[in-house]
Design a protein around this motif. Structure first.
Motif, PDB file in Angstrom:
ATOM      1  N   VAL A  54       0.652  -1.177   0.010  1.00  0.00           N
ATOM      2  CA  VAL A  54       0.041   0.068   0.257  1.00  0.00           C
ATOM      3  C   VAL A  54       0.995   1.244   0.009  1.00  0.00           C
ATOM      4  CG1 VAL A  54      -1.740   1.374   1.270  1.00  0.00           C
ATOM      5  CG2 VAL A  54      -1.793  -1.079   1.263  1.00  0.00           C
ATOM      6  N   VAL A  55       0.491   2.105  -0.869  1.00  0.00           N
ATOM      7  CA  VAL A  55       1.380   3.591  -0.715  1.00  0.00           C
ATOM      8  C   VAL A  55       0.189   4.508  -0.315  1.00  0.00           C
ATOM      9  CG1 VAL A  55       2.311   5.331  -1.900  1.00  0.00           C
ATOM     10  CG2 VAL A  55       2.892   2.983  -2.745  1.00  0.00           C
ATOM     11  N   MET A  56       0.490   4.983   0.739  1.00  0.00           N
ATOM     12  CA  MET A  56      -0.667   6.134   1.173  1.00  0.00           C
ATOM     13  C   MET A  56      -0.028   7.582   0.906  1.00  0.00           C
ATOM     14  SD  MET A  56      -2.192   6.261   4.882  1.00  0.00           S
ATOM     15  CE  MET A  56      -1.801   4.498   5.182  1.00  0.00           C
ATOM     16  N   LEU A  57      -0.708   8.362   0.218  1.00  0.00           N
ATOM     17  CA  LEU A  57      -0.198   9.782   0.170  1.00  0.00           C
ATOM     18  C   LEU A  57      -0.979  10.683   0.953  1.00  0.00           C
ATOM     19  CD1 LEU A  57      -0.460  10.058  -3.875  1.00  0.00           C
ATOM     20  CD2 LEU A  57       1.420   9.238  -2.498  1.00  0.00           C
ATOM     21  N   GLY A  58      -0.304  11.233   1.892  1.00  0.00           N
ATOM     22  CA  GLY A  58      -0.827  11.889   2.884  1.00  0.00           C
ATOM     23  C   GLY A  58      -1.368  11.458   4.168  1.00  0.00           C
ATOM     24  N   LYS A  59      -1.280  11.948   5.413  1.00  0.00           N
ATOM     25  CA  LYS A  59      -1.818  10.950   6.612  1.00  0.00           C
ATOM     26  C   LYS A  59      -3.255  11.485   6.788  1.00  0.00           C
ATOM     27  CE  LYS A  59      -0.806  12.566  10.825  1.00  0.00           C
ATOM     28  NZ  LYS A  59      -0.499  13.117  11.666  1.00  0.00           N
ATOM     29  N   PRO A  60      -3.851  10.313   7.195  1.00  0.00           N
ATOM     30  CA  PRO A  60      -5.454  10.664   7.535  1.00  0.00           C
ATOM     31  C   PRO A  60      -5.374  11.444   8.874  1.00  0.00           C
ATOM     32  CG  PRO A  60      -4.848   8.175   7.128  1.00  0.00           C
ATOM     33  CD  PRO A  60      -3.622   8.987   6.944  1.00  0.00           C
ATOM     34  N   ALA A  61      -6.450  12.412   8.908  1.00  0.00           N
ATOM     35  CA  ALA A  61      -6.626  13.207  10.172  1.00  0.00           C
ATOM     36  C   ALA A  61      -7.009  12.225  11.535  1.00  0.00           C
ATOM     37  CB  ALA A  61      -7.779  14.140   9.861  1.00  0.00           C
ATOM     38  N   LYS A  62      -7.255  11.004  11.381  1.00  0.00           N
ATOM     39  CA  LYS A  62      -7.760  10.220  12.650  1.00  0.00           C
ATOM     40  C   LYS A  62      -6.796   8.858  12.636  1.00  0.00           C
ATOM     41  CE  LYS A  62     -12.624  11.632  12.776  1.00  0.00           C
ATOM     42  NZ  LYS A  62     -14.009  11.309  12.435  1.00  0.00           N
ATOM     43  N   ALA A  63      -6.286   8.663  13.740  1.00  0.00           N
ATOM     44  CA  ALA A  63      -5.451   7.403  13.851  1.00  0.00           C
ATOM     45  C   ALA A  63      -6.208   6.313  13.428  1.00  0.00           C
ATOM     46  CB  ALA A  63      -5.136   7.003  15.466  1.00  0.00           C
ATOM     47  N   ARG A  64      -7.580   6.264  13.697  1.00  0.00           N
ATOM     48  CA  ARG A  64      -8.388   5.070  13.296  1.00  0.00           C
ATOM     49  C   ARG A  64      -8.317   4.614  11.755  1.00  0.00           C
ATOM     50  NH1 ARG A  64     -14.705   3.909  14.458  1.00  0.00           N
ATOM     51  NH2 ARG A  64     -14.717   1.936  13.540  1.00  0.00           N
ATOM     52  N   SER A  65      -8.461   5.857  10.992  1.00  0.00           N
ATOM     53  CA  SER A  65      -8.429   5.866   9.621  1.00  0.00           C
ATOM     54  C   SER A  65      -7.097   5.291   9.032  1.00  0.00           C
ATOM     55  CB  SER A  65      -8.564   7.132   8.939  1.00  0.00           C
ATOM     56  OG  SER A  65     -10.115   7.369   9.107  1.00  0.00           O
ATOM     57  N   PHE A  66      -6.033   5.735   9.829  1.00  0.00           N
ATOM     58  CA  PHE A  66      -4.690   5.408   9.467  1.00  0.00           C
ATOM     59  C   PHE A  66      -4.741   3.882   9.608  1.00  0.00           C
ATOM     60  CE2 PHE A  66      -0.110   4.761  10.361  1.00  0.00           C
ATOM     61  CZ  PHE A  66       0.443   5.245   9.353  1.00  0.00           C
ATOM     62  N   ALA A  67      -4.992   3.250  10.818  1.00  0.00           N
ATOM     63  CA  ALA A  67      -5.078   1.776  11.229  1.00  0.00           C
ATOM     64  C   ALA A  67      -5.986   1.158  10.099  1.00  0.00           C
ATOM     65  CB  ALA A  67      -5.620   1.706  12.606  1.00  0.00           C
ATOM     66  N   GLN A  68      -6.980   1.474   9.795  1.00  0.00           N
ATOM     67  CA  GLN A  68      -7.901   0.815   8.716  1.00  0.00           C
ATOM     68  C   GLN A  68      -7.218   0.729   7.535  1.00  0.00           C
ATOM     69  OE1 GLN A  68     -11.480   3.119   9.038  1.00  0.00           O
ATOM     70  NE2 GLN A  68     -12.440   1.682  10.214  1.00  0.00           N
ATOM     71  N   ARG A  69      -6.614   1.645   7.198  1.00  0.00           N
ATOM     72  CA  ARG A  69      -5.835   1.844   5.725  1.00  0.00           C
ATOM     73  C   ARG A  69      -4.478   0.801   5.690  1.00  0.00           C
ATOM     74  NH1 ARG A  69      -5.868   8.100   4.030  1.00  0.00           N
ATOM     75  NH2 ARG A  69      -8.275   8.311   4.358  1.00  0.00           N
ATOM     76  N   LEU A  70      -3.875   0.638   6.813  1.00  0.00           N
ATOM     77  CA  LEU A  70      -2.852  -0.073   7.034  1.00  0.00           C
ATOM     78  C   LEU A  70      -3.062  -1.623   7.128  1.00  0.00           C
ATOM     79  CD1 LEU A  70      -0.411   1.758   9.234  1.00  0.00           C
ATOM     80  CD2 LEU A  70      -0.029   1.384   6.962  1.00  0.00           C
ATOM     81  N   GLY A  71      -4.430  -1.854   7.693  1.00  0.00           N
ATOM     82  CA  GLY A  71      -4.899  -3.192   7.870  1.00  0.00           C
ATOM     83  C   GLY A  71      -5.317  -3.661   6.528  1.00  0.00           C
ATOM     84  N   ARG A  72      -5.431  -3.051   5.381  1.00  0.00           N
ATOM     85  CA  ARG A  72      -5.498  -3.668   4.162  1.00  0.00           C
ATOM     86  C   ARG A  72      -4.345  -4.481   3.800  1.00  0.00           C
ATOM     87  NH1 ARG A  72      -9.732  -3.858   5.008  1.00  0.00           N
ATOM     88  NH2 ARG A  72     -11.028  -2.084   5.078  1.00  0.00           N
ATOM     89  N   ILE A  73      -3.150  -4.176   4.378  1.00  0.00           N
ATOM     90  CA  ILE A  73      -2.087  -5.081   4.101  1.00  0.00           C
ATOM     91  C   ILE A  73      -1.775  -6.646   4.720  1.00  0.00           C
ATOM     92  CG2 ILE A  73       0.708  -5.176   3.891  1.00  0.00           C
ATOM     93  CD1 ILE A  73       0.397  -1.962   4.517  1.00  0.00           C
ATOM     94  N   ARG A  74      -1.600  -7.408   3.849  1.00  0.00           N
ATOM     95  CA  ARG A  74      -1.390  -8.625   4.242  1.00  0.00           C
ATOM     96  C   ARG A  74      -0.175  -9.086   5.099  1.00  0.00           C
ATOM     97  NH1 ARG A  74      -0.751 -13.309  -0.053  1.00  0.00           N
ATOM     98  NH2 ARG A  74       0.949 -12.147  -0.377  1.00  0.00           N
ATOM     99  N   GLY A  75      -0.596  -9.245   6.490  1.00  0.00           N
ATOM    100  CA  GLY A  75       0.661  -9.417   7.447  1.00  0.00           C
ATOM    101  C   GLY A  75       1.379 -10.737   7.441  1.00  0.00           C
TER     102      GLY A  75
END
Length: 75
Positions: A54-75
């Motif tokens: 995942v490439v994320m351009l810009g940081k989401p305003a909320k930590a929850r949104s950031f975690a949800q976006r990172l959660g899209r990556i297979r760990g």
């Protein structure tokens, strides 16, 4: 943009017609796309285990949104 996804890349955003969004989601689940360009519309509600990068351009305003976006990556 490439509406058919023939290039293996597609765009996804909240203003799209639901059948088109559903088709893109299905291609992601099937693993038939090389990648997707998306707004925050893709951040919640989808469980797609085949996403490896995942490439994320810009940081989401909320930590929850950031975690949800990172959660899209297979760990």
């Amino acid at each position: 943009g490439d509406e058919s996804g023939d290039s293996g890349w597609m765009a996804y955003k909240s203003g799209m017609e639901e059948p088109h969004r559903a088709a893109i989601q299905q291609k992601l689940v099937e693993g038939t796309l090389k990648g997707i360009f998306s707004t925050s519309a893709m951040e919640a509600g989808l469980d797609i285990g085949s996403i490896e990068f995942v490439v994320m351009l810009g940081k989401p305003a909320k930590a929850r949104s950031f975690a949800q976006r990172l959660g899209r990556i297979r760990g």
